[in-house]
Design a protein around this motif. Sequence first.
Motif, mmCIF file in Angstrom:
data_model
loop_
_atom_site.group_PDB
_atom_site.id
_atom_site.type_symbol
_atom_site.label_atom_id
_atom_site.label_comp_id
_atom_site.label_asym_id
_atom_site.label_seq_id
_atom_site.Cartn_x
_atom_site.Cartn_y
_atom_site.Cartn_z
ATOM 1 N N ALA A 1 0.845 -1.200 0.000
ATOM 2 C CA ALA A 1 0.000 0.000 0.000
ATOM 3 C C ALA A 1 0.883 1.253 0.000
ATOM 4 N N TRP B 1 0.339 4.166 -1.406
ATOM 5 C CA TRP B 1 -0.376 5.431 -1.467
ATOM 6 C C TRP B 1 -1.477 5.447 -0.429
ATOM 7 N N ARG B 2 -1.921 6.618 -0.082
ATOM 8 C CA ARG B 2 -3.018 6.758 0.888
ATOM 9 C C ARG B 2 -4.361 6.694 0.189
ATOM 10 N N THR B 3 -4.526 5.648 -0.570
ATOM 11 C CA THR B 3 -5.767 5.422 -1.298
ATOM 12 C C THR B 3 -6.155 3.967 -1.115
ATOM 13 N N ASN B 4 -7.314 3.611 -1.585
ATOM 14 C CA ASN B 4 -7.759 2.217 -1.522
ATOM 15 C C ASN B 4 -7.293 1.449 -2.759
#
Length: 148
Positions: free
Chosen positions: A42, A44-47
Amino acid sequence: MPKENKIRILYVQPGKYPEERIIDNTLKAYQSLVYGDIESVAPWRTNVRVVCNQEGKLNGMPPNRLLGDYDILMGSFFICGLRNGNFISLTDEQFKRYEKLYHDPIIFTDTPLGIYPMKATPEQYTRVMNDMQARKQVRHNRDNHNER
């Protein structure tokens, strides 16, 4: 919400442009794309998740793309969405964003200051990798000859 049976991913192989794939949403399908056990990263701070071979660096898989500023993804990987701990399809916006980020194949060259990444076309990548392999073979043959 039920688990999707098939998901839309961005599949990225060394030396090639990324491609859209619709795959079975199963562990077996993931493993076949990355050629072994998977690891979900993960960055990035995204889903969104990068799914790669868990032992790609240990197994000597070819360098593929940069992951952030200081890490290299080895071997083939794919990008998918994540919801409630399950892999899901990428949205159109996500697909477009990560296709642009990983569009160009990368050639990694050794320099006195470390590894330097250079964007390339698939044709340039193939030429350079073939040349590097040929040079490696020449060194190997020379070393074997010198040992005699």
